[in-house]
Design an enzyme around this catalytic site. Structure first.
Site, mmCIF file in Angstrom:
data_model
loop_
_atom_site.group_PDB
_atom_site.id
_atom_site.type_symbol
_atom_site.label_atom_id
_atom_site.label_comp_id
_atom_site.label_asym_id
_atom_site.label_seq_id
_atom_site.Cartn_x
_atom_site.Cartn_y
_atom_site.Cartn_z
ATOM 1 N N LYS A 236 0.812 -1.218 0.000
ATOM 2 C CA LYS A 236 0.000 0.000 0.000
ATOM 3 C C LYS A 236 0.850 1.274 0.000
ATOM 4 O O LYS A 236 2.041 1.256 0.322
ATOM 5 C CB LYS A 236 -1.010 -0.037 1.149
ATOM 6 C CG LYS A 236 -2.147 -1.013 0.804
ATOM 7 C CD LYS A 236 -3.315 -0.972 1.740
ATOM 8 C CE LYS A 236 -4.413 -1.903 1.184
ATOM 9 N NZ LYS A 236 -5.488 -2.147 2.124
ATOM 10 N N ARG A 276 -3.633 -10.329 4.369
ATOM 11 C CA ARG A 276 -4.019 -10.299 2.950
ATOM 12 C C ARG A 276 -2.854 -9.698 2.172
ATOM 13 O O ARG A 276 -2.531 -8.526 2.354
ATOM 14 C CB ARG A 276 -5.288 -9.455 2.795
ATOM 15 C CG ARG A 276 -5.790 -9.334 1.374
ATOM 16 C CD ARG A 276 -7.026 -8.445 1.316
ATOM 17 N NE ARG A 276 -7.533 -8.357 -0.036
ATOM 18 C CZ ARG A 276 -7.054 -7.543 -0.968
ATOM 19 N NH1 ARG A 276 -6.056 -6.735 -0.692
ATOM 20 N NH2 ARG A 276 -7.589 -7.532 -2.183
HETATM 21 N N1 PMM Z 1 -7.480 -3.769 0.565
HETATM 22 C C1 PMM Z 1 -7.779 -3.776 -0.755
HETATM 23 C C2 PMM Z 1 -8.793 -4.606 -1.267
HETATM 24 N N2 PMM Z 1 -9.473 -5.438 -0.446
HETATM 25 N N3 PMM Z 1 -9.877 -6.308 1.690
HETATM 26 C C3 PMM Z 1 -9.622 -6.295 3.004
HETATM 27 N N4 PMM Z 1 -10.328 -7.118 3.817
HETATM 28 N N5 PMM Z 1 -8.671 -5.503 3.559
HETATM 29 C C4 PMM Z 1 -7.924 -4.642 2.801
HETATM 30 O O1 PMM Z 1 -7.087 -3.917 3.366
HETATM 31 C C5 PMM Z 1 -8.182 -4.602 1.392
HETATM 32 C C6 PMM Z 1 -9.182 -5.463 0.878
HETATM 33 C C7 PMM Z 1 -7.023 -2.859 -1.677
HETATM 34 O O2 PMM Z 1 -5.791 -3.396 -2.022
HETATM 35 P P1 PMM Z 1 -5.483 -4.109 -3.447
HETATM 36 O O3 PMM Z 1 -5.968 -3.160 -4.528
HETATM 37 O O4 PMM Z 1 -4.034 -4.302 -3.458
HETATM 38 O O5 PMM Z 1 -6.225 -5.407 -3.520
#
Ligand code: PMM
Length: 307
Positions: A236, A276
């Site tokens: 991030k 994640r």
């Molecule tokens: N961050 C993203 C997408 N989905 N889901 C959860 N539970 N927690 C998060 O911090 C989260 C998520 C955005 O990140 P990405 O675009 O790299 O998937």
């Protein structure tokens, strides 16, 4: 092998029977590998936009040690616009079906009740709702009708305007705690059982970089809900800012992996239930070191006659 969070006292006590049913081959947090079937996600957008590429990527992450795969069809990067429902379904359902049929444990990253319903029917065991039920409250009814786990993330607004909502009157930790508590109340009122619920502070969602660090430092405030925690810090922007070049240029996305691995260890130490991540191999290596050291410390305590 032991269940999720085994070997970590805090997370073991937080893990409910449902969350424990997802197990890892190592002690410590579950590793959730990210498969964004989107043309525009901030770190891997477009890489796995076609079903076949996404399925192959899922298999790659499993081979690297992912315990569960998070399949998403909507980018939540700041400023992103939403796909229509049919498009989101077309992106995620075939990928979920194929990977679930191959034996993978699947999470669906969606804010839509219809997508959650179809995804569970296709084999998903976790509904990962970044809006915690705010975007589409009917998602809570869908979850309540199933045995799926429900990740309720802290969220304030859709990606196209979420960064206009970064004011937290009484501090970000207290604000996130209070607002997540409201989402928990809503989930319970819809019939979602506590054993289904996992909470997530929502790093980067209506948060500044400083907010993300405060939340990471103040996670024990969220542990007080007594529910498993999931944290999504991978690649991030706040990590890019931390590692910026002397002229202020943020560290590019593909150079944030070591910082992510360091964070994985610290979050394992805290007893977080699930991480994640995009960089599954690096995360699993870092967790292997952490886990081995736990074993070493236990042996030292025993040999010294300490409890
Ligand atoms: N961050 C993203 C997408 N989905 N889901 C959860 N539970 N927690 C998060 O911090 C989260 C998520 C955005 O990140 P990405 O675009 O790299 O998937």
């Amino acid at each position: 092998m032991t269940g999720a969070g085994a070997g970590v006292s805090r997370s073991s006590s937080q893990s409910s029977s449902l969350s424990s049913s997802l197990s890892s081959s190592r002690p410590g947090p579950l590793v959730m590998g990210i498969v964004n079937v989107t043309p525009d996600s901030f770190s891997d957008g477009g890489n796995w936009a076609e079903s076949e590429a996404a399925i192959a990527h899922g298999h790659r992450l499993l081979a690297q040690g992912a315990d569960v795969l998070d399949i998403g069809g909507e980018s939540t990067r700041p400023g992103a616009t939403r796909p229509v429902l049919a498009e989101e379904l077309d992106r995620v359902v075939p990928v979920i079906s194929a990977l679930a049929a191959a034996g993978a444990r699947i999470s669906v990253d969606t804010m839509r009740s219809e997508v959650a319903r179809e995804a569970v029917a296709a084999g998903a065991e976790i509904v990962n709702d970044v809006s915690g039920g705010l975007a589409d409250p009917a998602i809570l009814d869908v979850v309540a009708e199933t045995d799926a786990l429900y990740v309720a993330m802290h969220w304030r607004a859709h990606a196209d305007h979420m960064q206009s909502f970064t004011t937290y009157e009484d501090g970000v930790v207290a604000g996130v705690r209070r607002e997540l508590g409201l989402r928990l109340d809503a989930a319970r009122a819809a019939g979602v059982r506590d054993e289904q619920i996992v909470l997530d502070p929502g790093l980067g969602f209506a948060k500044t970089a400083d907010h993300n660090w405060e939340l990471l430092a103040g996670l024990e405030e969220l542990e007080e809900f007594g529910l498993p925690l999931l944290v999504g810090a991978s690649r991030k922007t706040f990590l890019g800012a931390l590692l910026a070049a002397p002229d202020g240029t943020p560290r590019p996305i593909d150079g944030r992996e070591y910082a992510g691995a360091a964070l994985a260890v610290l979050l394992a130490q805290r007893g977080v239930w699930c991480l994640r991540v995009h960089d599954v191999a690096a995360t699993c290596d870092a967790l292997a070191v952490w886990a081995r050291l736990q074993t070493g410390e236990a042996a030292t305590r025993r040999s010294e006659g300490r409890p």
